[in-house]
Design an enzyme around this catalytic site. Structure first.
Site, PDB file in Angstrom:
ATOM      1  N   ASN A 164       0.848  -1.204   0.000  1.00  0.00           N
ATOM      2  CA  ASN A 164       0.000   0.000   0.000  1.00  0.00           C
ATOM      3  C   ASN A 164       0.875   1.243   0.000  1.00  0.00           C
ATOM      4  O   ASN A 164       2.109   1.143  -0.018  1.00  0.00           O
ATOM      5  CB  ASN A 164      -0.966  -0.025   1.184  1.00  0.00           C
ATOM      6  CG  ASN A 164      -0.218  -0.109   2.495  1.00  0.00           C
ATOM      7  OD1 ASN A 164       0.477   0.817   2.875  1.00  0.00           O
ATOM      8  ND2 ASN A 164      -0.336  -1.252   3.171  1.00  0.00           N
ATOM      9  N   LYS A 217       7.732 -17.743 -10.451  1.00  0.00           N
ATOM     10  CA  LYS A 217       7.065 -16.586 -11.048  1.00  0.00           C
ATOM     11  C   LYS A 217       5.845 -17.059 -11.851  1.00  0.00           C
ATOM     12  O   LYS A 217       5.960 -17.985 -12.669  1.00  0.00           O
ATOM     13  CB  LYS A 217       8.062 -15.869 -11.973  1.00  0.00           C
ATOM     14  CG  LYS A 217       7.529 -14.576 -12.522  1.00  0.00           C
ATOM     15  CD  LYS A 217       8.551 -13.883 -13.391  1.00  0.00           C
ATOM     16  CE  LYS A 217       7.888 -12.708 -14.084  1.00  0.00           C
ATOM     17  NZ  LYS A 217       8.639 -12.255 -15.238  1.00  0.00           N
ATOM     18  N   ASP A 250      -5.227  -9.145  13.254  1.00  0.00           N
ATOM     19  CA  ASP A 250      -5.183  -7.720  13.580  1.00  0.00           C
ATOM     20  C   ASP A 250      -4.238  -7.554  14.773  1.00  0.00           C
ATOM     21  O   ASP A 250      -4.593  -7.902  15.906  1.00  0.00           O
ATOM     22  CB  ASP A 250      -6.593  -7.214  13.910  1.00  0.00           C
ATOM     23  CG  ASP A 250      -6.626  -5.705  14.025  1.00  0.00           C
ATOM     24  OD1 ASP A 250      -5.751  -5.137  14.724  1.00  0.00           O
ATOM     25  OD2 ASP A 250      -7.512  -5.082  13.410  1.00  0.00           O
ATOM     26  N   ILE A 251      -3.037  -7.075  14.492  1.00  0.00           N
ATOM     27  CA  ILE A 251      -1.993  -7.004  15.522  1.00  0.00           C
ATOM     28  C   ILE A 251      -2.452  -6.139  16.693  1.00  0.00           C
ATOM     29  O   ILE A 251      -2.351  -6.522  17.864  1.00  0.00           O
ATOM     30  CB  ILE A 251      -0.677  -6.437  14.923  1.00  0.00           C
ATOM     31  CG1 ILE A 251      -0.239  -7.269  13.714  1.00  0.00           C
ATOM     32  CG2 ILE A 251       0.422  -6.388  15.973  1.00  0.00           C
ATOM     33  CD1 ILE A 251       0.897  -6.671  12.904  1.00  0.00           C
ATOM     34  N   PHE A 292      -4.297   3.878  14.828  1.00  0.00           N
ATOM     35  CA  PHE A 292      -4.483   4.894  13.790  1.00  0.00           C
ATOM     36  C   PHE A 292      -5.647   4.451  12.915  1.00  0.00           C
ATOM     37  O   PHE A 292      -5.774   3.259  12.613  1.00  0.00           O
ATOM     38  CB  PHE A 292      -3.211   5.041  12.924  1.00  0.00           C
ATOM     39  CG  PHE A 292      -2.289   6.098  13.444  1.00  0.00           C
ATOM     40  CD1 PHE A 292      -1.585   5.894  14.617  1.00  0.00           C
ATOM     41  CD2 PHE A 292      -2.131   7.307  12.773  1.00  0.00           C
ATOM     42  CE1 PHE A 292      -0.740   6.876  15.131  1.00  0.00           C
ATOM     43  CE2 PHE A 292      -1.297   8.287  13.264  1.00  0.00           C
ATOM     44  CZ  PHE A 292      -0.600   8.080  14.437  1.00  0.00           C
ATOM     45  N   LYS A 308     -11.734  -2.292  18.908  1.00  0.00           N
ATOM     46  CA  LYS A 308     -10.408  -2.827  19.251  1.00  0.00           C
ATOM     47  C   LYS A 308     -10.051  -2.587  20.717  1.00  0.00           C
ATOM     48  O   LYS A 308      -8.954  -2.905  21.152  1.00  0.00           O
ATOM     49  CB  LYS A 308      -9.339  -2.215  18.332  1.00  0.00           C
ATOM     50  CG  LYS A 308      -9.564  -2.520  16.843  1.00  0.00           C
ATOM     51  CD  LYS A 308      -8.348  -2.259  15.976  1.00  0.00           C
ATOM     52  CE  LYS A 308      -8.741  -2.316  14.499  1.00  0.00           C
ATOM     53  NZ  LYS A 308      -7.626  -2.516  13.580  1.00  0.00           N
TER      54      LYS A 308
END
Ligand code: C5P
Length: 396
Positions: A212, A291, A308-309, A325, A343
């Site tokens: 990303n 590949k 999800d850490i 965040f 969370k």
């Protein structure tokens, strides 16, 4: 020596005679840009390498050189200038000047200022490699350290004399970082803090990956600010092109899975966890070992959800203080608050993904149980400081 409290940002920059004096011009520019009030004091020898006119133009103030300046009201510049200073930085500091400070000699304005000071002294040595390695210089450096004086550098590399080795003055950016660290109140002294930063890389085959646009700048800024505030910092970093902040333990983690392991392996001893990394939510279920060839007209990738850490850390029995965040493209505060509650986080930082990703500035809102705290748009390092001040306040 009892030191005045740092914080107001008045710096005396002493320049001594060495070729590295040319770097002091850039340093003054950076200090002024960082809103530090700089008063330049030069030795006679420094004026052989760079002119006081240059330093006056960059600092916006007359430069002091001699002991007998009549423009100082009480005629005692050594007392007046050192009384006003929050810190003195001597950059470059020649071998000769260092020797003078060690012995408390005071035969010019700068050395007298150093002797008369009631504030921290930082010294950035700059000299030829042989002079640096000389046992006399090494003895002097050890004595400065024993006297509570901070030594910044030197760096290793090519020298003006043509030799290669230790003795070069640190670059202006590194000196600025040293000064800022000195001016920062140690609100997080004794705290251990683990930060994730950057993008993760999920391999599709040996040469392709899903990632990303996270640059890592926000997480790196928080790591630097936390170290400046006295915390013991571990930075678990995904893919970034950034230089590692100083005084930070670095663990690199490429994939979401690596990052999860790196965090879990180090979380037990932490007081604070800040998940800034843009962790991939999904990774290829079975990455190809070879590949993938361009043979099909339609290629389907099967993805599996990553852990999800942040949520896992927050639900540990002895969880550290957790900060998340939320980068959103719409309904920012509503989505961020929902995430904070889902969370189980005491604090979440809401930012628009379009504002935040890759840029040097950011505009964020802090959300905690007391509601929303809007921070003004600012460079990420400033946002980092305000965030950590808020965290320190919540931990009190
Ligand atoms: O749910 P969302 O991915 O938007 O949450 C973002 C927050 O969760 C960030 O603080 C991010 O670092 C963290 N996160 C995580 N592990 C994941 C996904 C997100 O720690 N797998």
């Amino acid at each position: 020596m009892a030191h005045k409290k740092l914080g107001s940002g008045k710096l005396v920059l002493g320049i001594t005679g060495g070729i590295a004096a040319y770097k002091a011009a850039e340093l003054v520019r950076l200090l002024v840009k960082a809103n530090i009030d700089v008063q330049v004091v030069m030795t006679e020898a420094a004026c052989q390498f760079i002119t006081p006119v240059t330093m006056q133009a960059l600092s916006g103030k007359p430069v002091f050189i001699g002991m007998w300046d009549s423009s100082i009201a009480n005629g005692m510049p050594h007392i007046e200038l050192s009384r006003e200073a929050d810190a003195i930085l001597v950059a470059p500091a020649s071998a000769d000047f260092i020797a003078k400070v060690v012995h408390g000699q005071a035969d010019d304005l700068l050395s007298t200022l150093c002797l008369a000071r009631d504030c921290p002294l930082l010294v950035a040595p700059a000299m030829n490699k042989q002079m640096w390695e000389n046992p006399a210089t090494q003895r002097n450096i050890n004595q400065l350290k024993a006297d509570g004086i901070s030594i910044l550098g030197p760096a290793s590399g090519e020298q003006a004399c043509g030799e290669v080795g230790l003795g070069r003055m640190l670059e202006a950016e590194a000196l600025l970082a040293g000064v800022i660290a000195h001016f920062t109140p140690k609100l997080l002294a004794g705290k251990r803090i683990l930060i994730t930063a950057g993008a993760t890389l999920e391999m599709i085959d040996p040469v392709r990956a899903i990632t990303n646009l996270s640059s890592g700048k926000m997480g790196y800024a928080i790591a630097q600010a936390a170290a400046d505030m006295g915390a013991e910092v571990t930075l678990v970093s995904g893919a970034t092109a950034l230089a590692m902040p100083s005084h930070v333990k670095n663990i690199s983690a490429t994939s979401a899975q690596n990052m999860y392991q790196a965090v879990m392996g180090n979380i037990a001893t932490q007081d604070i966890f800040i998940g800034v990394a843009a962790v991939a939510d999904y990774s290829p279920a079975s990455p190809s070992t070879q590949k993938i060839k361009k043979s099909k007209s339609l290629l389907t990738l099967e993805l599996t959800a990553n852990k999800d850490i942040l949520a896992e850390v927050a639900s540990l029995p002895n969880a550290p203080f957790c900060v998340g965040f939320a980068a959103e493209t719409e309904n920012l505060l509503e989505y961020a608050e929902a995430k904070r509650q889902a969370k189980k986080l005491p604090l979440i930082v809401a930012n628009l993904a379009t504002n935040a990703m890759g840029s040097d500035d950011n505009q964020v809102t802090l959300l905690d149980k007391n509601g929303a705290h809007v921070l003004p748009r600012a460079p990420k390092i400033e946002i980092a400081k305000l965030l950590l001040q808020h965290v320190a306040g919540m931990l009190l």
